[in-house]
Scaffold this motif. Structure first.
Motif, short mmCIF file in Angstrom:
data_model
loop_
_atom_site.label_atom_id
_atom_site.label_comp_id
_atom_site.label_asym_id
_atom_site.label_seq_id
_atom_site.Cartn_x
_atom_site.Cartn_y
_atom_site.Cartn_z
N PRO A 133 -32.95 18.76 -45.66
CA PRO A 133 -33.34 18.49 -44.27
C PRO A 133 -34.66 17.71 -44.24
CG PRO A 133 -32.66 20.77 -44.54
CD PRO A 133 -32.77 20.20 -45.92
N THR A 134 -34.73 16.76 -43.34
CA THR A 134 -35.94 15.93 -43.23
C THR A 134 -36.36 15.86 -41.77
OG1 THR A 134 -34.62 13.93 -43.03
CG2 THR A 134 -35.37 14.54 -45.25
N PHE A 135 -37.68 15.72 -41.55
CA PHE A 135 -38.24 15.52 -40.22
C PHE A 135 -38.65 14.06 -40.11
CE2 PHE A 135 -38.39 19.76 -38.53
CZ PHE A 135 -38.39 20.59 -39.65
N GLN A 170 -29.25 24.83 -41.50
CA GLN A 170 -28.81 26.16 -41.11
C GLN A 170 -29.87 26.94 -40.33
OE1 GLN A 170 -25.68 27.36 -41.64
NE2 GLN A 170 -25.17 25.31 -42.47
N ASN A 171 -31.14 26.71 -40.65
CA ASN A 171 -32.15 27.60 -40.06
C ASN A 171 -33.52 26.93 -40.05
OD1 ASN A 171 -33.14 29.91 -38.90
ND2 ASN A 171 -33.30 31.07 -40.81
N TYR A 172 -34.32 27.32 -39.06
CA TYR A 172 -35.71 26.91 -39.00
C TYR A 172 -36.59 28.16 -39.25
CZ TYR A 172 -34.34 22.49 -36.85
OH TYR A 172 -33.78 21.27 -36.60
N ILE A 173 -37.71 27.97 -39.94
CA ILE A 173 -38.64 29.07 -40.24
C ILE A 173 -40.05 28.62 -39.89
CG2 ILE A 173 -39.56 30.59 -42.04
CD1 ILE A 173 -36.93 30.20 -43.56
N LYS A 192 -28.74 21.89 -34.27
CA LYS A 192 -29.67 22.97 -33.94
C LYS A 192 -31.06 22.41 -33.66
CE LYS A 192 -27.18 26.34 -36.79
NZ LYS A 192 -27.25 27.28 -37.92
N TYR A 193 -31.73 23.04 -32.75
CA TYR A 193 -33.13 22.69 -32.50
C TYR A 193 -33.91 24.00 -32.25
CZ TYR A 193 -32.28 23.36 -27.48
OH TYR A 193 -31.97 23.88 -26.26
N ALA A 194 -35.22 23.88 -32.38
CA ALA A 194 -36.07 25.09 -32.29
C ALA A 194 -37.18 24.91 -31.26
CB ALA A 194 -36.66 25.41 -33.67
N GLU A 195 -37.62 26.00 -30.70
CA GLU A 195 -38.73 26.02 -29.74
C GLU A 195 -39.74 27.09 -30.17
OE1 GLU A 195 -36.85 26.90 -26.07
OE2 GLU A 195 -36.57 24.78 -25.53
N MET A 196 -41.02 26.73 -29.95
CA MET A 196 -42.07 27.76 -30.12
C MET A 196 -42.28 28.47 -28.78
SD MET A 196 -45.02 26.14 -32.58
CE MET A 196 -45.63 25.12 -31.27
N VAL A 217 -34.27 24.72 -43.41
CA VAL A 217 -33.52 25.00 -44.65
C VAL A 217 -32.03 24.82 -44.38
CG1 VAL A 217 -35.29 26.57 -45.57
CG2 VAL A 217 -33.48 27.47 -44.10
N ASP A 218 -31.27 24.43 -45.45
CA ASP A 218 -29.81 24.30 -45.35
C ASP A 218 -29.16 25.48 -46.04
OD1 ASP A 218 -29.68 21.65 -47.88
OD2 ASP A 218 -29.96 23.83 -48.10
N GLY A 219 -27.84 25.48 -46.07
CA GLY A 219 -27.11 26.60 -46.66
C GLY A 219 -26.52 26.29 -48.01
#
Length: 864
Positions: A133-135, A170-173, A192-196, A217-219
């Motif tokens: 995964p890349t930003f 799969q997931n954001y940490i 998928k996207y994430a919010e604080m 991270v991926d699976g």
């Protein structure tokens, strides 16, 4: 060695997929198989056994020329026809091939010919965890007011993982902290996207900055991850965040819309006042490439197109828009844009196979090519129909899926259509429709179906006689509309006979050029025309031929001089025409008779005097050859007149012959004999004749001596009477000179006419010649040796003049070894009045082997 769990799962799925697709898609003429392979396999890696899975043996693969048809796409696999296996040909990158699409697969066809079979093959490319995964950004900056209420949400940049499925994101940490917790969301498309989310109030005075890390991270196994740094700057209080009036904005845009096209406007409001109530709009941290296609007005929230959108790549576009006030509070909303397809792609024609040249004897329905037609548009814009431009004997037939066959619609004829361009037009159903043309150049190969043809039904030619052997007479030429060896014409002279001889003895034909040549020199007098047949035969197998008749007309040349028939020129005797001295002007002396074996004007004869004793006495008719007197004959004229007459034809150049005519100007025979007795005698001829007579006498004497004297004495008298007459080797040939008389009986060569009654038998002893009424003077045919006897006979000619005189004359000639010139025996008609009354034969004259026996009888008595 332990097998990774992902590889084991791939193998199990491959086996299951292969079994299911074999059961569902195998048909009699078309079987579809499906394989599953992981991406990034090495080149040459086995994909599957095509021959076994399709139920084909290796011989069928080789004889059918099995090959993979991919059109314009990259050929990732290779068919090993000798083993029947399918192996990897090019590196396969699932992310490059399909992007986010799942499942990822590509399809191609295995084409076999003779007969044609088409087997679609689908290769599913399984993802492996080869991308982390890349930003898009390495740092994220946030400005948050310390008065931010608990539960405030701050959207974080989404990470992009090119892998899919378990190997994808799969997931954001979020690194542990006291103020924020991480909340994850899933879009409709699975991303998928994430919010604080603020869970504890901020206190700028205690902590003006926060430094956090977001881990994506991926699976996969092993697991891969990407990190972005988050810097939070705490601002002074801003109690209310902007709020969008819609959670989702939906819009449509036409494919290939020009730059600046308005799409949709988003709207958010902030109840704060002042600068904290002023809202600005921007794109959220979205996937790479989205912000390149659209632009948003940060004040109004209107979204515009900045780059052409391709429906074939992006059928639906989703992204998020963020509204932010001056206090740093934000809100976000989703924008869904559906791309409307336009007919902007013309059909693409791919040639799978094409056969050229094709034999002209191919039956109707013969397949000459296979094409594949594709259109990247969808719906009606992607519906394709194929046609062939009119004017050619071909048609197109839909085969399977997007495949079409070019077939012959009628029998071909190379002579009328040796080469043609077949234009295939593929048109879609869009508005306006787009089309593509593909031109195929087809050559028609020749078969030997045309015989050579002569431009004429027959040939005629003229050739002058006496030609040189080998001269060209004419040329025949036949055309064959076939080509190459089938059009190579050979010329053959057909066997026939001309005048009992093969035609090949007269003419020959050049086999290559058709030139007719003479073999010999032609003689018009022997053959006047040649009619023969020439065959033209081509070099095909089997050969075809045609015949033409050739007629050669031989033209006469002046190659023969005139031939004089009369008067006959003898070697030992002199022929003289008698002219009485009482002859008037125009008296017909004789007529020169000549012929010319040539024809036409070459045979036109003219007569003229060349030499003459007295040119003022005689003339010759230029056309008829008659010799006449041109004045009154007088006593002063010489008895012996010699005329040389030249006979000339009308050819170019002319040919001539000369004849000597002796004329005796006299009223009686004695006068003539005295003048013509001085002609030389052929002494050599008499000597030779005497020699043969003596030799014959010696032989006969020897034979008779051996006989009995008694027999000789008994037969001697009969032998002397009969042997001379009976055993003559040559017949008596009478010679009759021309006789002329007019109505008055006073002009002409002979003043009287004799009437003869001739009786001829094979036995010369029984032949006789009877004179009727004596009415003319004799024509004199003289031999110089008999002048004495003739004078005796002439003295008694008065009895012949008496009317109804029963005079009977029998003339018998015995001649051994006698040679006659020009085939004419000159017989002297000797008429005499004998004084003796005895009817026994009297030997008047005997010399040179000629014996003349004359018996004269008269009821008044005969004198010697």
């Amino acid at each position: 060695r332990a097998v990774p769990s992902s590889i084991t799962a791939w193998r199990m799925r491959r086996a299951v997929n292969l079994l299911v697709f074999q059961l569902l898609f195998l048909r009699q003429s078309e079987a579809q198989i499906r394989y599953s392979i992981p991406e990034e396999l090495r080149t040459g890696s086995l994909v599957g056994n095509v021959a076994q899975d399709l139920g084909l043996d290796l011989k069928r693969l080789r004889s059918g020329g099995a090959r993979i048809v991919t059109g314009e796409n990259i050929q990732y696999t290779e068919l090993k026809a000798d083993k029947g296996t399918l192996v990897v040909n090019e590196r396969i990158d699932r992310e490059q091939l399909c992007g986010d699409m799942t499942p990822c697969s590509f399809t191609f066809e295995i084409l076999l010919e003779k007969p044609m079979e088409l087997h679609p093959v689908t290769i599913e490319v399984l993802d492996v965890n080869d991308n982390a995964p890349t930003f898009q950004n390495t740092h994220l900056e946030f400005e948050i007011s310390e008065s931010a209420t608990l539960g405030s949400r701050f959207v974080l940049e989404s990470a992009d993982d090119a892998d899919v499925g378990p190997n994808g994101l799969q997931n954001y940490i979020l690194t542990p902290n006291d103020n924020f917790v991480l909340k994850q969301h899933v879009n409709r498309d699975g991303s998928k996207y994430a919010e604080m989310v603020l869970q504890k109030p901020l206190d700028r005075e205690q902590q003006p900055h926060l430094s956090l890390k977001l881990l994506a991270v991926d699976g996969g196994n092993p697991q891969k991850s990407g990190t972005v740094n988050i810097n939070v700057k705490i601002l002074d209080a801003n109690d209310n965040a902007p709020v969008f009036n819609q959670s989702v904005y939906k819009a449509t845009v036409i494919e290939n819309a020009p730059k600046g096209t308005y799409v949709v406007a988003v709207n958010a409001s902030d109840i704060d006042s002042g600068s904290y109530g002023h809202v600005t709009y921007s794109f959220s941290k979205s996937k790479a490439g989205i912000i390149d296609m659209f632009d948003i007005d940060e004040t109004t929230g209107k979204i515009y197109v900045t780059k052409e959108i391709d429906f074939e790549k992006d059928k639906k576009i989703e992204f998020r828009v963020e509204a932010k006030d001056q206090g740093g509070l934000t809100d976000s909303s989703k924008v869904e844009i559906e791309v409307i397809d336009v007919n902007d792609n013309a059909p693409v024609i791919n040639v799978m196979s094409f056969t050229s040249p094709v034999s002209e004897d191919s039956p109707a329905g013969t397949t000459i090519g296979i094409i594949n037609v594709k259109d990247l548009d969808s719906g009606e814009n992607g519906q394709v129909r194929c046609t062939i431009e009119a004017g050619v004997p071909f048609k197109i037939k839909f085969n399977v899926r997007n495949y079409y066959a070019l077939i012959t619609d009628a029998a071909l004829d190379r002579e009328s259509l040796s080469e043609c361009n077949i234009t295939v037009v593929a048109s879609d159903s869009g508005s306006p429709p787009l089309s593509t043309k593909k031109t195929f150049n087809l050559k028609v190969s020749d078969v030997n179906d045309n015989a050579p043809v002569f431009p004429r039904k027959f040939y005629t030619a003229l050739i002058a006689e006496n030609n040189s052997p080998g001269v060209s007479l004419l040329s025949v030429n036949a055309k064959d509309p076939d080509e190459n060896q089938n059009a190579r014409v050979s010329y053959i002279l057909q066997e026939c006979e001309i005048g009992g001889s093969p035609v090949s003895e007269y003419v020959s034909v050049n086999a290559e050029t058709g030139v007719v040549l003479s073999v010999r020199s032609f003689d018009y007098e022997q053959i006047k025309e040649l009619v023969f047949t020439v065959k033209a035969q081509d070099g095909g197998s089997p050969p075809l031929s045609s015949n033409v008749t050739v007629k050669m007309m031989i033209q006469d040349q002046n190659d023969n001089p005139p031939q004089v028939l009369y008067p006959v020129q003898t070697g030992g005797s002199v022929v003289a025409e008698m002219v009485p001295r009482s002859a008037d002007v125009g008296y017909l002396v004789t007529k020169v008779v000549a012929v010319d074996v040539d024809s036409g004007q070459n045979a036109w004869l003219s007569y003229k005097l060349q030499k003459v004793t007295d040119r003022a006495l005689f003339e010759v008719g230029s056309q008829n050859g008659e010799i006449r007197t041109i004045r009154q004959v007088s006593d002063k004229d010489a008895v012996k007149q010699r005329l040389s007459v030249i006979v000339e034809d009308n050819g170019q150049p002319s040919r001539s012959a000369t004849v000597i005519v002796n004329v005796a100007v006299a009223d009686s025979f004695p006068e003539v004999l005295s003048e013509f007795s001085d002609f030389p005698h052929d002494k050599e001829y008499n000597d030779n004749l005497t020699f043969y007579l003596v030799l014959a006498l010696a032989v006969v004497s020897f034979l008779f001596i051996t006989c009995l004297v008694v027999i000789i004495s008994v037969k001697i008298y009969r032998w002397r009477q009969s042997r001379i007459l009976y055993h003559s080797n040559l017949p008596v040939i009478p010679y009759y000179p021309p006789r002329y008389s007019d109505t008055l009986g006073t002009t002409g060569t002979l003043q009287h006419v004799y009437n003869y009654e001739v009786c001829r038998t094979t036995d010369s002893r029984k032949s006789d010649c009877k004179f009727g009424r004596a009415g003319s003077q004799n024509v004199l045919i003289m031999d110089p040796s008999c002048s004495g006897t003739m004078q005796r006979m002439q003295s008694e000619k008065s009895i012949l003049d008496e009317p109804d005189s029963p005079l009977e004359v029998i003339v018998c000639e015995f001649l051994e070894g006698y040679c006659c010139e020009f085939g004419t025996l000159l017989v002297s008609k000797i008429l005499s009045v004998a004084s003796s009354s005895s009817p026994s034969p009297d030997c008047i004259y005997s010399e040179g082997g000629s014996l003349f026996l004359v018996v004269v009888s008269n009821e008044h008595g005969l004198k010697d």
